[in-house]
Scaffold this motif. Structure first.
Motif, PDB file in Angstrom:
ATOM      1  N   THR A 152       1.108  -0.958  -0.262  1.00  0.00           N
ATOM      2  CA  THR A 152       0.002  -0.213   0.047  1.00  0.00           C
ATOM      3  C   THR A 152       0.899   1.738  -0.527  1.00  0.00           C
ATOM      4  OG1 THR A 152      -1.577  -1.611   1.282  1.00  0.00           O
ATOM      5  CG2 THR A 152      -1.927   0.965   1.202  1.00  0.00           C
ATOM      6  N   ARG A 153       0.360   2.354  -0.670  1.00  0.00           N
ATOM      7  CA  ARG A 153       2.153   3.521  -1.344  1.00  0.00           C
ATOM      8  C   ARG A 153       0.893   4.585  -1.866  1.00  0.00           C
ATOM      9  NH1 ARG A 153       7.487   1.476  -0.653  1.00  0.00           N
ATOM     10  NH2 ARG A 153       7.001  -0.920  -0.679  1.00  0.00           N
ATOM     11  N   VAL A 154       1.267   5.955  -1.515  1.00  0.00           N
ATOM     12  CA  VAL A 154       0.811   7.091  -1.549  1.00  0.00           C
ATOM     13  C   VAL A 154       1.756   7.174  -2.541  1.00  0.00           C
ATOM     14  CG1 VAL A 154      -0.118   9.257  -1.088  1.00  0.00           C
ATOM     15  CG2 VAL A 154       0.205   7.964   0.483  1.00  0.00           C
ATOM     16  N   GLY A 155       1.118   7.715  -4.173  1.00  0.00           N
ATOM     17  CA  GLY A 155       1.822   7.963  -4.962  1.00  0.00           C
ATOM     18  C   GLY A 155       1.387   9.017  -5.763  1.00  0.00           C
ATOM     19  N   THR A 156       2.193  10.229  -6.055  1.00  0.00           N
ATOM     20  CA  THR A 156       2.164  11.554  -6.794  1.00  0.00           C
ATOM     21  C   THR A 156       2.512  11.908  -7.801  1.00  0.00           C
ATOM     22  OG1 THR A 156       4.085  12.014  -4.806  1.00  0.00           O
ATOM     23  CG2 THR A 156       1.429  12.114  -3.732  1.00  0.00           C
ATOM     24  N   GLY A 157       3.074  12.956  -8.542  1.00  0.00           N
ATOM     25  CA  GLY A 157       3.516  13.333  -9.482  1.00  0.00           C
ATOM     26  C   GLY A 157       1.986  12.133 -10.387  1.00  0.00           C
ATOM     27  N   ARG A 158       3.279  11.825 -11.463  1.00  0.00           N
ATOM     28  CA  ARG A 158       1.703  11.079 -12.380  1.00  0.00           C
ATOM     29  C   ARG A 158       1.354   9.862 -11.671  1.00  0.00           C
ATOM     30  NH1 ARG A 158       5.641   8.418 -15.914  1.00  0.00           N
ATOM     31  NH2 ARG A 158       7.193   9.103 -15.394  1.00  0.00           N
ATOM     32  N   GLY A 159       1.897   9.638 -10.691  1.00  0.00           N
ATOM     33  CA  GLY A 159       1.881   8.165 -10.042  1.00  0.00           C
ATOM     34  C   GLY A 159       2.999   7.683  -8.989  1.00  0.00           C
ATOM     35  N   GLU A 160       4.533   8.175 -10.232  1.00  0.00           N
ATOM     36  CA  GLU A 160       5.544   7.410 -10.664  1.00  0.00           C
ATOM     37  C   GLU A 160       5.820   7.482  -8.807  1.00  0.00           C
ATOM     38  OE1 GLU A 160       7.284  10.781 -11.219  1.00  0.00           O
ATOM     39  OE2 GLU A 160       5.025   9.914 -11.185  1.00  0.00           O
ATOM     40  N   ALA A 161       6.427   8.564  -8.403  1.00  0.00           N
ATOM     41  CA  ALA A 161       6.819   9.417  -6.492  1.00  0.00           C
ATOM     42  C   ALA A 161       6.142   8.472  -5.524  1.00  0.00           C
ATOM     43  CB  ALA A 161       6.715  10.629  -6.834  1.00  0.00           C
ATOM     44  N   LEU A 162       6.753   7.302  -5.214  1.00  0.00           N
ATOM     45  CA  LEU A 162       5.482   6.304  -3.993  1.00  0.00           C
ATOM     46  C   LEU A 162       6.476   6.936  -2.387  1.00  0.00           C
ATOM     47  CD1 LEU A 162       5.556   3.473  -6.236  1.00  0.00           C
ATOM     48  CD2 LEU A 162       3.824   4.939  -5.928  1.00  0.00           C
ATOM     49  N   THR A 163       5.456   6.813  -1.384  1.00  0.00           N
ATOM     50  CA  THR A 163       5.713   6.693  -0.562  1.00  0.00           C
ATOM     51  C   THR A 163       4.810   5.077   0.552  1.00  0.00           C
ATOM     52  OG1 THR A 163       6.243   8.880  -0.698  1.00  0.00           O
ATOM     53  CG2 THR A 163       5.210   7.713   1.489  1.00  0.00           C
ATOM     54  N   PRO A 164       5.335   4.540   1.077  1.00  0.00           N
ATOM     55  CA  PRO A 164       5.349   3.663   1.967  1.00  0.00           C
ATOM     56  C   PRO A 164       3.879   4.360   2.731  1.00  0.00           C
ATOM     57  CG  PRO A 164       7.230   3.060   1.855  1.00  0.00           C
ATOM     58  CD  PRO A 164       7.123   4.863   1.020  1.00  0.00           C
ATOM     59  N   LEU A 165       2.792   3.590   3.423  1.00  0.00           N
ATOM     60  CA  LEU A 165       1.199   4.194   3.642  1.00  0.00           C
ATOM     61  C   LEU A 165       1.153   2.533   4.227  1.00  0.00           C
ATOM     62  CD1 LEU A 165      -0.170   6.710   4.376  1.00  0.00           C
ATOM     63  CD2 LEU A 165      -2.333   4.941   2.890  1.00  0.00           C
ATOM     64  N   MET A 166       0.950   2.932   6.049  1.00  0.00           N
ATOM     65  CA  MET A 166       0.518   1.668   7.485  1.00  0.00           C
ATOM     66  C   MET A 166      -0.582   1.236   6.093  1.00  0.00           C
ATOM     67  SD  MET A 166       1.004   0.457   9.433  1.00  0.00           S
ATOM     68  CE  MET A 166       2.922   0.987  10.385  1.00  0.00           C
ATOM     69  N   SER A 167      -0.390   0.070   6.816  1.00  0.00           N
ATOM     70  CA  SER A 167      -2.212   0.125   6.248  1.00  0.00           C
ATOM     71  C   SER A 167      -2.221  -1.934   7.208  1.00  0.00           C
ATOM     72  CB  SER A 167      -2.322  -0.915   5.192  1.00  0.00           C
ATOM     73  OG  SER A 167      -3.473  -1.293   4.437  1.00  0.00           O
ATOM     74  N   ARG A 168      -3.711  -1.861   8.063  1.00  0.00           N
ATOM     75  CA  ARG A 168      -3.805  -2.797   9.193  1.00  0.00           C
ATOM     76  C   ARG A 168      -4.296  -3.553   8.783  1.00  0.00           C
ATOM     77  NH1 ARG A 168      -2.051   1.338  13.117  1.00  0.00           N
ATOM     78  NH2 ARG A 168      -0.043   0.866  14.672  1.00  0.00           N
ATOM     79  N   GLY A 169      -4.364  -5.322   8.722  1.00  0.00           N
ATOM     80  CA  GLY A 169      -5.871  -5.960   8.497  1.00  0.00           C
ATOM     81  C   GLY A 169      -5.930  -6.418   6.536  1.00  0.00           C
ATOM     82  N   GLN A 170      -6.360  -6.934   6.353  1.00  0.00           N
ATOM     83  CA  GLN A 170      -6.744  -7.838   5.209  1.00  0.00           C
ATOM     84  C   GLN A 170      -7.659  -6.460   4.735  1.00  0.00           C
ATOM     85  OE1 GLN A 170      -7.190 -11.917   4.498  1.00  0.00           O
ATOM     86  NE2 GLN A 170      -5.569 -11.491   3.069  1.00  0.00           N
ATOM     87  N   TYR A 171      -7.744  -6.794   3.542  1.00  0.00           N
ATOM     88  CA  TYR A 171      -9.387  -6.159   2.866  1.00  0.00           C
ATOM     89  C   TYR A 171      -9.434  -7.250   1.782  1.00  0.00           C
ATOM     90  CZ  TYR A 171      -7.751  -2.183   5.472  1.00  0.00           C
ATOM     91  OH  TYR A 171      -7.469  -1.784   6.666  1.00  0.00           O
ATOM     92  N   HIS A 172     -10.830  -7.296   2.112  1.00  0.00           N
ATOM     93  CA  HIS A 172     -11.587  -8.296   0.953  1.00  0.00           C
ATOM     94  C   HIS A 172     -12.349  -7.932  -0.655  1.00  0.00           C
ATOM     95  CE1 HIS A 172     -10.398 -12.214   3.506  1.00  0.00           C
ATOM     96  NE2 HIS A 172     -11.086 -10.507   4.882  1.00  0.00           N
TER      97      HIS A 172
END
Length: 303
Positions: A152-172
């Motif tokens: 799970t990551r945040v994308g900025t610019g065109r979407g290619e500049a990435l920063t990890p984002l904390m994501s707890r749990g599993q999503y269905h």
């Protein structure tokens, strides 16, 4: 020893997709939250039968609508690795086994390219670093860096500049695919004709992921491209309504569409939603977050 490298290419869903104005380079400024899904393609690389110019001898896919020439991102990825490595490489054949819908807004082509980068790198005597692979990925396409890394990551610019984002749990998720694809440039072009305000803040999504709260995440899901996709494909409204009536917490157009992604409370609910939609559409279930591109067990390449 069998010479074969296989890699998984994971799909993505945008939990948040905010689209700003067009930049001078023609791209839109994006703020997006990507999440990788368990749904995947398989990329298989084997030695080619014949000699010739270039790294790739041929590319074959098991789904209609996938280009099988040098315009394919996986083909471009293989050539880029060969060029950047500076090594004398044997020519290769690429086989794509598709589980991700073609032109479905789930980054299938980008994921194939990312998996090809990883697979080709495994054939090198001196493998390229992850940083170099990410550079190549960004040069090839906006979504490819994320599909290389996954999670799970945040994308900025065109979407290619990435920063990890904390994501707890599993999503269905339950996914409903359309027989007819949607052109990403066409969706962006339609968006540019519409009066709107860009929704760039992803704070609500970030808080929901920290709390591992699917209901709160469902309420926070957002896609600026959805209005344009629905304008071009009004039939998708029916799909979204059907999925939510079947029990999904929320339905959203995935990326530029036309795949509709339904966040569900649990695995059983996702199966029920997929089954009900499956009467009319091709469907699948998936979980997230998942890894990025990954080599499959048993891959080997002898020099």
């Amino acid at each position: 020893m069998t010479q074969e490298i296989t890699a998984k290419a994971h799909a993505k869903v945008n939990l948040h997709l905010g689209v700003g104005h067009v930049r001078e380079d023609g791209y839109h400024e994006l703020v997006t939250v990507f999440q990788s899904l368990s749904l995947y393609d398989v990329v298989r690389i084997t030695p080619a039968d014949v000699m010739g110019a270039g790294c790739v001898e041929k590319l074959q896919a098991d789904a209609p609508g996938v280009p099988e020439d040098a315009s394919n991102l996986a083909w471009k990825a293989a050539e880029a690795v060969a060029q950047r490595s500076g090594e004398q490489l044997s020519r290769v054949a690429i086989e794509l086994r598709k589980g991700i819908p073609v032109a479905g807004g789930m980054a299938g082509g980008s994921a194939d390219a990312a998996a090809t980068l990883l697979a080709m790198n495994a054939t090198l005597q001196r493998p390229l670093s992850e940083a170099v692979l990410l550079e190549i990925a960004a040069e090839l396409g906006s979504d490819i860096p994320f599909t290389l890394l996954g999670e799970t990551r945040v994308g900025t610019g065109r979407g290619e500049a990435l920063t990890p984002l904390m994501s707890r749990g599993q999503y269905h998720w339950a996914l409903a695919f359309s027989k007819q694809g949607l052109s990403t440039p066409e969706v962006f072009a339609k968006l540019d004709t519409m009066e709107r305000e860009a929704h760039l803040s992803y704070e609500a999504v970030a808080q929901a992921l920290m709390r591992a709260d699917a209901q709160t995440l469902a309420e926070a899901l957002h896609n600026d491209l959805q209005a344009a996709a629905l304008s071009l494909r009004p039939d998708l409204r029916k799909v979204l309504n059907m999925g939510e009536r079947a029990g999904a917490l929320r339905g959203i157009v995935s990326g530029s569409g036309p795949t509709c992604a339904f966040l569900c409370a649990d695995a059983e609910s996702a199966q029920e939603v997929a089954a009900e939609l499956g009467v009319y559409y091709r469907t699948a279930t998936a979980t997230g977050p998942a890894p990025g591109a990954e080599l499959m067990e048993g891959s080997a390449w002898s020099i």
